[in-house]
Write a protein that holds these residues in place. Structure first.
Motif, PDB file in Angstrom:
ATOM      1  N   PHE A  51       0.839  -1.195   0.000  1.00  0.00           N
ATOM      2  CA  PHE A  51       0.000   0.000   0.000  1.00  0.00           C
ATOM      3  C   PHE A  51       0.881   1.255   0.000  1.00  0.00           C
ATOM      4  N   GLU A  52       1.825   1.333   0.920  1.00  0.00           N
ATOM      5  CA  GLU A  52       2.739   2.488   0.982  1.00  0.00           C
ATOM      6  C   GLU A  52       3.566   2.603  -0.291  1.00  0.00           C
ATOM      7  N   HIS A  53       4.014   1.464  -0.806  1.00  0.00           N
ATOM      8  CA  HIS A  53       4.831   1.478  -2.019  1.00  0.00           C
ATOM      9  C   HIS A  53       4.035   2.058  -3.193  1.00  0.00           C
ATOM     10  N   ALA A  54       2.792   1.636  -3.353  1.00  0.00           N
ATOM     11  CA  ALA A  54       1.948   2.145  -4.436  1.00  0.00           C
ATOM     12  C   ALA A  54       1.725   3.649  -4.280  1.00  0.00           C
ATOM     13  N   ILE A  55       1.482   4.088  -3.052  1.00  0.00           N
ATOM     14  CA  ILE A  55       1.275   5.514  -2.800  1.00  0.00           C
ATOM     15  C   ILE A  55       2.512   6.311  -3.200  1.00  0.00           C
ATOM     16  N   LEU A  56       3.674   5.841  -2.781  1.00  0.00           N
ATOM     17  CA  LEU A  56       4.908   6.573  -3.073  1.00  0.00           C
ATOM     18  C   LEU A  56       5.241   6.568  -4.558  1.00  0.00           C
ATOM     19  N   LEU A  57       4.932   5.491  -5.260  1.00  0.00           N
ATOM     20  CA  LEU A  57       5.115   5.489  -6.715  1.00  0.00           C
ATOM     21  C   LEU A  57       4.262   6.571  -7.360  1.00  0.00           C
ATOM     22  N   LEU A  58       3.025   6.671  -6.927  1.00  0.00           N
ATOM     23  CA  LEU A  58       2.108   7.652  -7.486  1.00  0.00           C
ATOM     24  C   LEU A  58       2.520   9.079  -7.097  1.00  0.00           C
ATOM     25  N   ILE A  77      -1.004   6.382 -15.392  1.00  0.00           N
ATOM     26  CA  ILE A  77      -0.635   5.826 -14.088  1.00  0.00           C
ATOM     27  C   ILE A  77       0.743   5.194 -14.281  1.00  0.00           C
ATOM     28  N   PRO A  78       1.688   5.465 -13.385  1.00  0.00           N
ATOM     29  CA  PRO A  78       3.031   4.913 -13.578  1.00  0.00           C
ATOM     30  C   PRO A  78       3.057   3.386 -13.511  1.00  0.00           C
TER      31      PRO A  78
END
Length: 100
Positions: A51-58, A77-78
């Motif tokens: 979850f955190e990883h997806a947020i930081l990618l975005l 979307i990246p």
């Protein structure tokens, strides 16, 4: 997540964009959470590290493409975010099925 951790992850060494990063983080968190399941709360993802990883990618994508001249890229979307959302949807579906 505090802004210093976001800046560390994105390799940002100044504080001029702290408010922007905070806003982007909150928006990305909302986007990811509601893409998985709009009935979930942020706390429901406390044991889901991706979850955190997806947020930081975005956040990184939106931060890098925040200028008007890069608007064409900001719609995309990246790479990596969509598969993480799909994985979290699967985990959420599995959790709901086992609770029945």
């Amino acid at each position: 997540m505090d802004v210093e951790k976001i800046k560390n992850r994105l390799k940002i060494d100044h504080s001029e964009d702290d408010n922007l990063l905070t806003d982007l983080y909150q928006s990305a968190e909302f986007y990811i959470r509601t893409s998985v399941d709009s009935s979930l709360k942020t706390e429901d993802f406390s044991d889901v590290p991706i979850f955190e990883h997806a947020i930081l990618l975005l956040v990184g994508h939106w931060y890098e493409n925040r200028l008007a001249m890069s608007q064409d890229k900001s719609e995309e979307i990246p790479y990596g975010v969509l598969p993480l959302i799909q994985k979290m949807r699967g985990l959420n579906y599995e959790n709901k099925a086992t609770k029945k």
